[in-house]
Design a protein around this motif. Structure first.
Motif, PDB file in Angstrom:
ATOM      1  N   CYS A 279       0.846  -1.189   0.000  1.00  0.00           N
ATOM      2  CA  CYS A 279       0.000   0.000   0.000  1.00  0.00           C
ATOM      3  C   CYS A 279       0.889   1.250   0.000  1.00  0.00           C
ATOM      4  N   GLY A 280       0.502   2.206  -0.801  1.00  0.00           N
ATOM      5  CA  GLY A 280       1.275   3.436  -0.906  1.00  0.00           C
ATOM      6  C   GLY A 280       2.326   3.403  -1.994  1.00  0.00           C
ATOM      7  N   PHE A 281       2.649   2.207  -2.508  1.00  0.00           N
ATOM      8  CA  PHE A 281       3.613   2.118  -3.607  1.00  0.00           C
ATOM      9  C   PHE A 281       2.913   2.499  -4.911  1.00  0.00           C
ATOM     10  N   PRO A 282       3.646   3.111  -5.859  1.00  0.00           N
ATOM     11  CA  PRO A 282       3.000   3.756  -7.012  1.00  0.00           C
ATOM     12  C   PRO A 282       2.716   2.831  -8.190  1.00  0.00           C
ATOM     13  N   TYR A 283       2.475   1.538  -7.940  1.00  0.00           N
ATOM     14  CA  TYR A 283       2.270   0.619  -9.059  1.00  0.00           C
ATOM     15  C   TYR A 283       1.066   0.990  -9.924  1.00  0.00           C
ATOM     16  N   SER A 284       0.004   1.463  -9.298  1.00  0.00           N
ATOM     17  CA  SER A 284      -1.212   1.762 -10.054  1.00  0.00           C
ATOM     18  C   SER A 284      -1.152   3.112 -10.772  1.00  0.00           C
ATOM     19  N   LYS A 285      -0.014   3.810 -10.650  1.00  0.00           N
ATOM     20  CA  LYS A 285       0.132   5.124 -11.295  1.00  0.00           C
ATOM     21  C   LYS A 285       1.308   5.138 -12.263  1.00  0.00           C
ATOM     22  N   VAL A 286       1.676   3.967 -12.752  1.00  0.00           N
ATOM     23  CA  VAL A 286       2.799   3.868 -13.694  1.00  0.00           C
ATOM     24  C   VAL A 286       2.290   4.225 -15.087  1.00  0.00           C
ATOM     25  N   ASP A 287       2.526   5.453 -15.498  1.00  0.00           N
ATOM     26  CA  ASP A 287       2.005   5.991 -16.758  1.00  0.00           C
ATOM     27  C   ASP A 287       3.152   6.213 -17.740  1.00  0.00           C
ATOM     28  N   PHE A 288       3.195   5.401 -18.792  1.00  0.00           N
ATOM     29  CA  PHE A 288       4.230   5.511 -19.811  1.00  0.00           C
ATOM     30  C   PHE A 288       3.878   6.541 -20.890  1.00  0.00           C
ATOM     31  N   GLY A 289       2.727   7.153 -20.746  1.00  0.00           N
ATOM     32  CA  GLY A 289       2.297   8.134 -21.735  1.00  0.00           C
ATOM     33  C   GLY A 289       0.946   7.793 -22.321  1.00  0.00           C
ATOM     34  N   TRP A 290       0.365   6.681 -21.871  1.00  0.00           N
ATOM     35  CA  TRP A 290      -0.975   6.301 -22.352  1.00  0.00           C
ATOM     36  C   TRP A 290      -1.920   5.981 -21.196  1.00  0.00           C
ATOM     37  N   GLY A 291      -1.672   6.630 -20.042  1.00  0.00           N
ATOM     38  CA  GLY A 291      -2.584   6.515 -18.915  1.00  0.00           C
ATOM     39  C   GLY A 291      -2.140   5.493 -17.886  1.00  0.00           C
ATOM     40  N   ASN A 292      -2.849   5.495 -16.759  1.00  0.00           N
ATOM     41  CA  ASN A 292      -2.546   4.568 -15.674  1.00  0.00           C
ATOM     42  C   ASN A 292      -3.115   3.183 -15.963  1.00  0.00           C
ATOM     43  N   PRO A 293      -2.526   2.139 -15.407  1.00  0.00           N
ATOM     44  CA  PRO A 293      -3.080   0.792 -15.600  1.00  0.00           C
ATOM     45  C   PRO A 293      -4.409   0.639 -14.870  1.00  0.00           C
ATOM     46  N   THR A 294      -5.283  -0.177 -15.431  1.00  0.00           N
ATOM     47  CA  THR A 294      -6.549  -0.460 -14.757  1.00  0.00           C
ATOM     48  C   THR A 294      -6.356  -1.489 -13.654  1.00  0.00           C
ATOM     49  N   VAL A 295      -5.342  -2.330 -13.793  1.00  0.00           N
ATOM     50  CA  VAL A 295      -4.995  -3.320 -12.777  1.00  0.00           C
ATOM     51  C   VAL A 295      -3.477  -3.354 -12.650  1.00  0.00           C
ATOM     52  N   ALA A 296      -2.991  -3.331 -11.409  1.00  0.00           N
ATOM     53  CA  ALA A 296      -1.567  -3.519 -11.118  1.00  0.00           C
ATOM     54  C   ALA A 296      -1.483  -4.645 -10.110  1.00  0.00           C
TER      55      ALA A 296
END
Length: 436
Positions: free
Chosen positions: A369-386
Protein backbone atom coordinates in the motif's frame (compact mmCIF):
# COMPACT_ATOMS: atom_id res chain seq x y z
CA UNK A 1 11.24 -19.31 -29.35
CA UNK A 2 9.43 -17.06 -31.86
CA UNK A 3 6.11 -18.51 -32.92
CA UNK A 4 5.78 -20.79 -29.92
CA UNK A 5 2.12 -21.27 -28.96
CA UNK A 6 1.23 -21.57 -25.27
CA UNK A 7 -2.25 -22.78 -24.36
CA UNK A 8 -4.36 -21.09 -21.70
CA UNK A 9 -7.24 -23.47 -21.07
CA UNK A 10 -9.26 -24.84 -23.98
CA UNK A 11 -9.73 -21.76 -26.14
CA UNK A 12 -7.05 -19.23 -25.25
CA UNK A 13 -3.68 -19.12 -26.98
CA UNK A 14 -0.54 -17.18 -26.21
CA UNK A 15 2.01 -16.77 -28.99
CA UNK A 16 5.58 -15.55 -28.55
CA UNK A 17 6.29 -13.23 -31.50
CA UNK A 18 9.67 -11.67 -30.68
CA UNK A 19 12.53 -11.77 -28.22
CA UNK A 20 15.54 -9.50 -27.84
CA UNK A 21 18.08 -8.31 -25.31
CA UNK A 22 17.81 -4.67 -24.24
CA UNK A 23 21.12 -3.07 -23.30
CA UNK A 24 21.78 0.25 -21.54
CA UNK A 25 21.83 3.22 -23.91
CA UNK A 26 25.35 3.98 -22.66
CA UNK A 27 27.79 1.21 -21.68
CA UNK A 28 28.58 0.80 -18.00
CA UNK A 29 32.02 2.20 -17.19
CA UNK A 30 34.76 -0.15 -16.05
CA UNK A 31 34.90 1.13 -12.46
CA UNK A 32 31.21 0.19 -12.04
CA UNK A 33 31.63 -3.28 -13.52
CA UNK A 34 31.22 -5.02 -10.14
CA UNK A 35 28.27 -4.18 -7.90
CA UNK A 36 28.65 -5.68 -4.43
CA UNK A 37 25.43 -6.90 -2.84
CA UNK A 38 24.76 -5.74 0.70
CA UNK A 39 24.64 -8.16 3.60
CA UNK A 40 20.85 -7.93 3.46
CA UNK A 41 20.69 -8.57 -0.28
CA UNK A 42 22.82 -11.67 0.16
CA UNK A 43 20.34 -13.03 2.68
CA UNK A 44 17.48 -12.93 0.15
CA UNK A 45 16.97 -15.92 -2.15
CA UNK A 46 17.35 -15.35 -5.89
CA UNK A 47 13.68 -15.49 -6.88
CA UNK A 48 11.65 -13.15 -9.03
CA UNK A 49 9.10 -10.57 -7.88
CA UNK A 50 6.52 -10.52 -10.71
CA UNK A 51 4.54 -7.33 -11.41
CA UNK A 52 1.97 -7.08 -14.20
CA UNK A 53 0.26 -3.89 -15.35
CA UNK A 54 -2.83 -3.98 -17.59
CA UNK A 55 -3.50 -1.05 -19.93
CA UNK A 56 -6.77 -0.99 -21.92
CA UNK A 57 -6.98 0.14 -25.53
CA UNK A 58 -7.97 3.77 -25.04
CA UNK A 59 -9.90 4.98 -28.09
CA UNK A 60 -8.94 8.56 -27.25
CA UNK A 61 -5.24 7.69 -27.41
CA UNK A 62 -3.72 8.13 -30.88
CA UNK A 63 -0.58 6.10 -30.09
CA UNK A 64 -0.21 2.95 -32.17
CA UNK A 65 0.86 -0.41 -30.76
CA UNK A 66 4.19 -0.22 -32.63
CA UNK A 67 4.86 3.23 -31.20
CA UNK A 68 4.23 1.98 -27.66
CA UNK A 69 6.59 -0.95 -28.16
CA UNK A 70 9.40 1.25 -29.44
CA UNK A 71 8.79 3.78 -26.67
CA UNK A 72 9.03 1.03 -24.05
CA UNK A 73 12.25 -0.40 -25.49
CA UNK A 74 13.98 2.96 -25.90
CA UNK A 75 13.06 4.20 -22.43
CA UNK A 76 14.02 0.84 -20.89
CA UNK A 77 17.45 1.16 -22.49
CA UNK A 78 17.79 4.70 -21.10
CA UNK A 79 16.60 3.53 -17.68
CA UNK A 80 19.17 0.75 -17.55
CA UNK A 81 21.94 3.32 -17.92
CA UNK A 82 20.96 4.67 -14.49
CA UNK A 83 19.95 1.29 -13.02
CA UNK A 84 23.10 -0.29 -14.44
CA UNK A 85 23.28 -3.37 -12.13
CA UNK A 86 19.85 -4.48 -13.37
CA UNK A 87 21.34 -5.20 -16.81
CA UNK A 88 23.99 -7.44 -15.24
CA UNK A 89 23.92 -10.99 -13.94
CA UNK A 90 24.87 -13.20 -11.02
CA UNK A 91 27.52 -15.81 -11.67
CA UNK A 92 25.58 -18.12 -9.31
CA UNK A 93 22.43 -17.54 -7.23
CA UNK A 94 24.65 -17.08 -4.15
CA UNK A 95 27.36 -14.88 -5.69
CA UNK A 96 27.78 -11.80 -3.44
CA UNK A 97 28.10 -9.38 -6.36
CA UNK A 98 26.55 -8.52 -9.73
CA UNK A 99 28.64 -8.61 -12.90
CA UNK A 100 27.42 -5.44 -14.65
CA UNK A 101 27.95 -6.73 -18.19
CA UNK A 102 25.03 -4.86 -19.87
CA UNK A 103 23.73 -8.06 -21.49
CA UNK A 104 20.96 -9.61 -19.42
CA UNK A 105 17.56 -7.87 -19.79
CA UNK A 106 15.31 -9.86 -22.10
CA UNK A 107 12.31 -8.16 -23.73
CA UNK A 108 9.68 -10.57 -25.05
CA UNK A 109 6.56 -9.74 -27.07
CA UNK A 110 3.57 -12.07 -27.10
CA UNK A 111 0.03 -12.10 -28.49
CA UNK A 112 -2.99 -13.36 -26.60
CA UNK A 113 -6.27 -14.12 -28.36
CA UNK A 114 -8.60 -13.12 -25.49
CA UNK A 115 -10.08 -9.78 -24.48
CA UNK A 116 -8.16 -7.87 -21.81
CA UNK A 117 -11.20 -7.00 -19.68
CA UNK A 118 -12.02 -10.69 -19.38
CA UNK A 119 -8.50 -11.98 -18.93
CA UNK A 120 -7.36 -9.55 -16.24
CA UNK A 121 -9.85 -11.12 -13.82
CA UNK A 122 -8.63 -14.66 -14.45
CA UNK A 123 -5.11 -13.78 -13.30
CA UNK A 124 -6.42 -13.71 -9.75
CA UNK A 125 -6.56 -17.50 -9.82
CA UNK A 126 -2.76 -17.47 -10.01
CA UNK A 127 -2.52 -20.92 -11.65
CA UNK A 128 0.42 -22.27 -13.64
CA UNK A 129 -0.56 -20.28 -16.76
CA UNK A 130 0.22 -16.96 -15.06
CA UNK A 131 3.93 -17.60 -15.47
CA UNK A 132 3.48 -17.64 -19.24
CA UNK A 133 2.73 -13.91 -19.13
CA UNK A 134 6.27 -13.33 -17.87
CA UNK A 135 9.55 -13.60 -19.76
CA UNK A 136 11.07 -17.07 -19.33
CA UNK A 137 8.51 -17.92 -16.62
CA UNK A 138 10.26 -15.59 -14.17
CA UNK A 139 7.67 -15.91 -11.39
CA UNK A 140 8.99 -16.29 -7.83
CA UNK A 141 10.60 -19.73 -7.65
CA UNK A 142 13.12 -20.09 -10.46
CA UNK A 143 15.76 -22.53 -11.73
CA UNK A 144 18.95 -22.30 -9.65
CA UNK A 145 20.86 -21.84 -12.92
CA UNK A 146 19.13 -18.55 -13.81
CA UNK A 147 21.43 -15.54 -13.44
CA UNK A 148 19.41 -12.67 -14.98
CA UNK A 149 18.07 -9.99 -12.66
CA UNK A 150 15.29 -8.47 -14.79
CA UNK A 151 12.95 -9.75 -17.50
CA UNK A 152 10.14 -7.96 -19.40
CA UNK A 153 7.28 -9.36 -21.48
CA UNK A 154 4.74 -7.22 -23.33
CA UNK A 155 1.49 -9.11 -23.90
CA UNK A 156 -0.84 -7.87 -26.67
CA UNK A 157 -4.53 -8.75 -26.29
CA UNK A 158 -7.10 -9.12 -29.06
CA UNK A 159 -8.86 -5.90 -28.07
CA UNK A 160 -5.70 -3.83 -28.42
CA UNK A 161 -5.03 -3.71 -24.68
CA UNK A 162 -1.64 -4.69 -23.29
CA UNK A 163 -0.25 -6.40 -20.21
CA UNK A 164 3.27 -5.33 -19.25
CA UNK A 165 4.87 -8.05 -17.10
CA UNK A 166 8.10 -7.21 -15.27
CA UNK A 167 10.13 -9.72 -13.25
CA UNK A 168 12.88 -8.51 -10.93
CA UNK A 169 15.15 -10.59 -8.74
CA UNK A 170 14.47 -10.16 -5.03
CA UNK A 171 18.24 -10.50 -4.68
CA UNK A 172 18.65 -6.86 -5.69
CA UNK A 173 15.33 -5.24 -4.84
CA UNK A 174 12.42 -5.07 -2.45
CA UNK A 175 8.92 -3.76 -3.17
CA UNK A 176 10.05 -0.17 -2.74
CA UNK A 177 12.88 -0.58 -5.26
CA UNK A 178 10.52 -2.21 -7.75
CA UNK A 179 8.11 0.72 -7.40
CA UNK A 180 10.90 3.30 -7.80
CA UNK A 181 12.26 1.51 -10.85
CA UNK A 182 8.87 1.34 -12.59
CA UNK A 183 8.11 4.97 -11.76
CA UNK A 184 11.50 6.05 -13.17
CA UNK A 185 11.10 3.97 -16.35
CA UNK A 186 7.60 5.35 -16.96
CA UNK A 187 8.78 8.93 -16.37
CA UNK A 188 11.62 8.52 -18.88
CA UNK A 189 9.12 7.17 -21.44
CA UNK A 190 6.72 10.06 -20.81
CA UNK A 191 9.33 12.81 -20.78
CA UNK A 192 11.70 11.36 -23.37
CA UNK A 193 14.92 11.97 -21.45
CA UNK A 194 16.74 10.96 -18.26
CA UNK A 195 17.72 14.61 -17.80
CA UNK A 196 14.16 15.95 -17.74
CA UNK A 197 13.30 18.02 -14.66
CA UNK A 198 10.54 15.56 -13.70
CA UNK A 199 12.88 12.57 -14.00
CA UNK A 200 15.98 13.81 -12.16
CA UNK A 201 14.41 13.67 -8.66
CA UNK A 202 13.63 10.00 -9.31
CA UNK A 203 17.24 8.99 -9.99
CA UNK A 204 18.25 5.78 -8.18
CA UNK A 205 20.49 5.99 -5.13
CA UNK A 206 23.12 3.28 -4.69
CA UNK A 207 25.04 2.37 -1.55
CA UNK A 208 28.33 0.66 -2.27
CA UNK A 209 28.77 -2.28 0.06
CA UNK A 210 32.19 -3.69 1.00
CA UNK A 211 33.28 -6.94 -0.60
CA UNK A 212 32.22 -9.99 1.40
CA UNK A 213 34.46 -13.04 1.42
CA UNK A 214 32.02 -15.18 3.42
CA UNK A 215 28.57 -14.75 1.87
CA UNK A 216 25.65 -15.85 4.03
CA UNK A 217 23.19 -18.51 3.00
CA UNK A 218 19.91 -17.03 1.73
CA UNK A 219 16.73 -17.43 3.73
CA UNK A 220 14.82 -20.26 2.04
CA UNK A 221 11.06 -20.88 1.93
CA UNK A 222 9.83 -23.29 4.58
CA UNK A 223 9.16 -26.92 3.70
CA UNK A 224 5.45 -26.57 4.39
CA UNK A 225 4.92 -25.12 0.89
CA UNK A 226 6.06 -28.27 -0.89
CA UNK A 227 3.29 -30.68 -0.03
CA UNK A 228 0.07 -28.74 -0.57
CA UNK A 229 -2.09 -27.46 -3.41
CA UNK A 230 -2.20 -23.69 -3.06
CA UNK A 231 -4.82 -21.30 -4.37
CA UNK A 232 -5.10 -17.53 -4.32
CA UNK A 233 -8.26 -15.52 -3.77
CA UNK A 234 -8.83 -11.79 -3.93
CA UNK A 235 -10.69 -9.92 -1.17
CA UNK A 236 -11.55 -6.21 -1.20
CA UNK A 237 -11.90 -4.30 2.08
CA UNK A 238 -13.57 -0.88 1.55
CA UNK A 239 -12.43 2.00 3.74
CA UNK A 240 -15.83 2.15 5.44
CA UNK A 241 -15.47 -1.49 6.54
CA UNK A 242 -11.89 -0.90 7.66
CA UNK A 243 -13.19 1.92 9.86
CA UNK A 244 -15.67 -0.51 11.38
CA UNK A 245 -12.83 -2.95 11.96
CA UNK A 246 -10.81 -0.29 13.76
CA UNK A 247 -13.75 0.28 16.09
CA UNK A 248 -13.52 -3.36 17.19
CA UNK A 249 -10.15 -2.61 18.82
CA UNK A 250 -11.16 0.56 20.63
CA UNK A 251 -8.66 -0.26 23.40
CA UNK A 252 -5.83 0.48 20.94
CA UNK A 253 -4.96 4.12 20.33
CA UNK A 254 -5.48 5.06 16.66
CA UNK A 255 -4.98 1.65 15.03
CA UNK A 256 -3.93 1.76 11.37
CA UNK A 257 -5.68 0.07 8.46
CA UNK A 258 -2.74 -2.28 8.06
CA UNK A 259 -2.64 -3.26 11.74
CA UNK A 260 -6.29 -4.24 11.92
CA UNK A 261 -6.50 -5.85 8.48
CA UNK A 262 -3.34 -7.95 8.79
CA UNK A 263 -4.52 -9.06 12.24
CA UNK A 264 -7.95 -10.03 10.92
CA UNK A 265 -6.55 -12.02 8.00
CA UNK A 266 -3.97 -13.79 10.16
CA UNK A 267 -6.53 -14.50 12.89
CA UNK A 268 -8.85 -16.06 10.30
CA UNK A 269 -6.03 -18.15 8.82
CA UNK A 270 -5.14 -19.61 12.21
CA UNK A 271 -8.81 -20.34 12.91
CA UNK A 272 -9.22 -22.03 9.51
CA UNK A 273 -6.22 -24.33 9.91
CA UNK A 274 -7.21 -25.11 13.50
CA UNK A 275 -10.74 -26.02 12.45
CA UNK A 276 -9.56 -28.22 9.60
CA UNK A 277 -6.94 -30.11 11.63
CA UNK A 278 -9.03 -30.16 14.85
CA UNK A 279 -6.00 -28.97 16.81
CA UNK A 280 -4.11 -25.72 17.33
CA UNK A 281 -0.57 -25.36 15.97
CA UNK A 282 1.72 -22.47 17.00
CA UNK A 283 2.15 -19.85 14.26
CA UNK A 284 4.31 -16.89 13.30
CA UNK A 285 2.95 -13.84 11.53
CA UNK A 286 5.87 -12.48 9.49
CA UNK A 287 5.68 -8.90 8.22
CA UNK A 288 8.55 -7.39 6.17
CA UNK A 289 8.95 -3.66 6.82
CA UNK A 290 10.86 -0.98 4.90
CA UNK A 291 13.46 0.64 7.20
CA UNK A 292 14.91 3.32 4.89
CA UNK A 293 13.33 6.08 6.98
CA UNK A 294 14.81 4.69 10.21
CA UNK A 295 18.45 4.86 9.16
CA UNK A 296 20.58 7.73 10.43
CA UNK A 297 20.77 9.64 8.23
CA UNK A 298 17.57 8.62 6.45
CA UNK A 299 17.92 6.89 3.11
CA UNK A 300 16.07 8.18 0.03
CA UNK A 301 13.10 6.04 -1.05
CA UNK A 302 14.94 5.57 -4.34
CA UNK A 303 17.75 3.68 -2.58
CA UNK A 304 18.27 0.40 -4.45
CA UNK A 305 18.32 -2.93 -2.63
CA UNK A 306 16.60 -4.78 0.21
CA UNK A 307 16.13 -2.54 3.22
CA UNK A 308 13.78 -4.73 5.20
CA UNK A 309 13.37 -5.95 8.72
CA UNK A 310 10.88 -8.74 9.29
CA UNK A 311 8.54 -8.29 12.24
CA UNK A 312 7.56 -11.60 13.83
CA UNK A 313 4.42 -12.01 15.92
CA UNK A 314 4.37 -15.36 17.70
CA UNK A 315 1.05 -17.05 18.43
CA UNK A 316 1.83 -19.88 20.82
CA UNK A 317 -1.67 -20.33 22.24
CA UNK A 318 -5.14 -20.05 20.73
CA UNK A 319 -6.03 -17.39 23.29
CA UNK A 320 -3.49 -15.05 21.61
CA UNK A 321 -5.49 -14.72 18.38
CA UNK A 322 -7.89 -11.94 19.36
CA UNK A 323 -7.73 -8.76 17.27
CA UNK A 324 -6.69 -6.59 20.21
CA UNK A 325 -3.85 -8.92 21.21
CA UNK A 326 -2.54 -9.20 17.65
CA UNK A 327 -2.67 -5.45 17.02
CA UNK A 328 -0.85 -4.87 20.32
CA UNK A 329 1.88 -7.34 19.37
CA UNK A 330 2.32 -5.69 15.96
CA UNK A 331 2.68 -2.35 17.76
CA UNK A 332 5.44 -3.80 19.97
CA UNK A 333 7.28 -5.11 16.92
CA UNK A 334 6.97 -1.69 15.29
CA UNK A 335 8.74 -0.13 18.27
CA UNK A 336 11.61 -2.56 17.75
CA UNK A 337 11.77 -1.63 14.07
CA UNK A 338 12.13 2.03 15.02
CA UNK A 339 15.36 1.13 16.81
CA UNK A 340 16.95 0.24 13.48
CA UNK A 341 19.55 2.89 12.69
CA UNK A 342 22.17 1.09 10.65
CA UNK A 343 23.10 -1.97 8.62
CA UNK A 344 24.22 -3.78 11.75
CA UNK A 345 20.87 -3.76 13.52
CA UNK A 346 19.04 -4.66 10.32
CA UNK A 347 21.42 -7.53 9.64
CA UNK A 348 20.95 -8.88 13.15
CA UNK A 349 17.19 -8.95 12.61
CA UNK A 350 17.69 -10.98 9.45
CA UNK A 351 19.76 -13.55 11.35
CA UNK A 352 16.94 -13.73 13.89
CA UNK A 353 14.42 -14.40 11.13
CA UNK A 354 16.61 -17.09 9.61
CA UNK A 355 16.95 -18.89 12.92
CA UNK A 356 13.31 -18.63 13.99
CA UNK A 357 11.25 -19.04 10.83
CA UNK A 358 10.20 -22.62 10.19
CA UNK A 359 9.98 -23.48 13.91
CA UNK A 360 6.23 -23.22 13.61
CA UNK A 361 3.86 -22.65 10.74
CA UNK A 362 4.22 -19.18 9.30
CA UNK A 363 1.99 -16.74 7.46
CA UNK A 364 3.56 -13.84 5.58
CA UNK A 365 1.79 -10.51 5.12
CA UNK A 366 3.44 -8.00 2.81
CA UNK A 367 1.96 -4.54 2.36
CA UNK A 368 2.51 -2.70 -0.92
CA UNK A 369 0.00 0.00 0.00
CA UNK A 370 1.28 3.44 -0.91
CA UNK A 371 3.61 2.12 -3.61
CA UNK A 372 3.00 3.76 -7.01
CA UNK A 373 2.27 0.62 -9.06
CA UNK A 374 -1.21 1.76 -10.05
CA UNK A 375 0.13 5.12 -11.29
CA UNK A 376 2.80 3.87 -13.69
CA UNK A 377 2.00 5.99 -16.76
CA UNK A 378 4.23 5.51 -19.81
CA UNK A 379 2.30 8.13 -21.73
CA UNK A 380 -0.97 6.30 -22.35
CA UNK A 381 -2.58 6.52 -18.91
CA UNK A 382 -2.55 4.57 -15.67
CA UNK A 383 -3.08 0.79 -15.60
CA UNK A 384 -6.55 -0.46 -14.76
CA UNK A 385 -5.00 -3.32 -12.78
CA UNK A 386 -1.57 -3.52 -11.12
CA UNK A 387 -0.88 -6.93 -9.65
CA UNK A 388 2.10 -8.45 -7.88
CA UNK A 389 1.26 -12.10 -8.49
CA UNK A 390 1.83 -14.12 -5.35
CA UNK A 391 0.27 -17.55 -5.67
CA UNK A 392 3.18 -18.96 -7.67
CA UNK A 393 5.35 -18.56 -4.57
CA UNK A 394 3.42 -21.51 -3.14
CA UNK A 395 3.31 -20.52 0.51
CA UNK A 396 0.84 -19.24 3.07
CA UNK A 397 0.67 -15.48 2.84
CA UNK A 398 -0.98 -12.38 1.47
CA UNK A 399 -0.12 -9.20 -0.40
CA UNK A 400 -2.00 -6.00 0.41
CA UNK A 401 -2.34 -3.25 -2.20
CA UNK A 402 -4.41 -0.10 -2.54
CA UNK A 403 -7.55 -0.56 -4.64
CA UNK A 404 -7.34 1.24 -8.01
CA UNK A 405 -9.99 3.77 -6.95
CA UNK A 406 -8.30 4.42 -3.61
CA UNK A 407 -11.33 3.32 -1.61
CA UNK A 408 -9.86 0.50 0.43
CA UNK A 409 -7.33 -2.31 0.36
CA UNK A 410 -7.16 -5.29 -1.99
CA UNK A 411 -5.79 -8.46 -0.37
CA UNK A 412 -4.54 -11.43 -2.38
CA UNK A 413 -4.46 -14.36 0.03
CA UNK A 414 -2.72 -17.65 -0.77
CA UNK A 415 -3.46 -20.79 1.24
CA UNK A 416 -3.68 -24.51 0.91
CA UNK A 417 -6.91 -25.15 -1.03
CA UNK A 418 -8.56 -26.98 1.88
CA UNK A 419 -7.70 -24.21 4.33
CA UNK A 420 -8.98 -21.65 1.81
CA UNK A 421 -12.39 -23.33 1.73
CA UNK A 422 -12.75 -22.61 5.44
CA UNK A 423 -11.05 -19.20 5.33
CA UNK A 424 -13.19 -17.68 2.57
CA UNK A 425 -16.41 -18.66 4.34
CA UNK A 426 -15.52 -17.13 7.69
CA UNK A 427 -18.46 -14.97 8.75
CA UNK A 428 -16.42 -12.33 10.55
CA UNK A 429 -14.05 -11.92 7.60
CA UNK A 430 -16.93 -11.64 5.13
CA UNK A 431 -18.60 -8.97 7.23
CA UNK A 432 -15.71 -6.61 6.43
CA UNK A 433 -15.06 -7.37 2.78
CA UNK A 434 -16.33 -8.49 -0.55
CA UNK A 435 -14.86 -11.34 -2.58
CA UNK A 436 -14.03 -10.36 -6.13
Amino acid sequence: MIGKILRFGRRQHHTIISREIIKPSSPTTSHLRTYNLSYLDQGIPHMYMPLILFYPNNENCSLTADYKVQKLKKSLSQTLTRYYPFAGRLHTPTTPYVDCNDEEVVFVEAKHDSQLHKFQHTIEEEDETVGQLFADDMVWIRSPHSTSLVGVQLNHFACGGIGLAVSMSHKICDGCTLGSYMNYWASVARCGSTDHKEVLPLNPHFIQSPTTTNPINPLQPTTQIRCAHFVTRKFIFPNSKLSDLKNKVSSINSPTRFEVLSSLIYKTVVAATTQRSSSFTPYFLAIPVDVRNHFVPKLPQTTVGNFLRTMLVATRHESETSLSVLVSEIRKEKMEVKRVRSWQLTSQSLESVMSRIGVSRSFWCSSLCGFPYSKVDFGWGNPTVASVTFGALRRNGCVLMDTPNGDGILARVTLDSLDMEVFQNDKELLSFCKIN
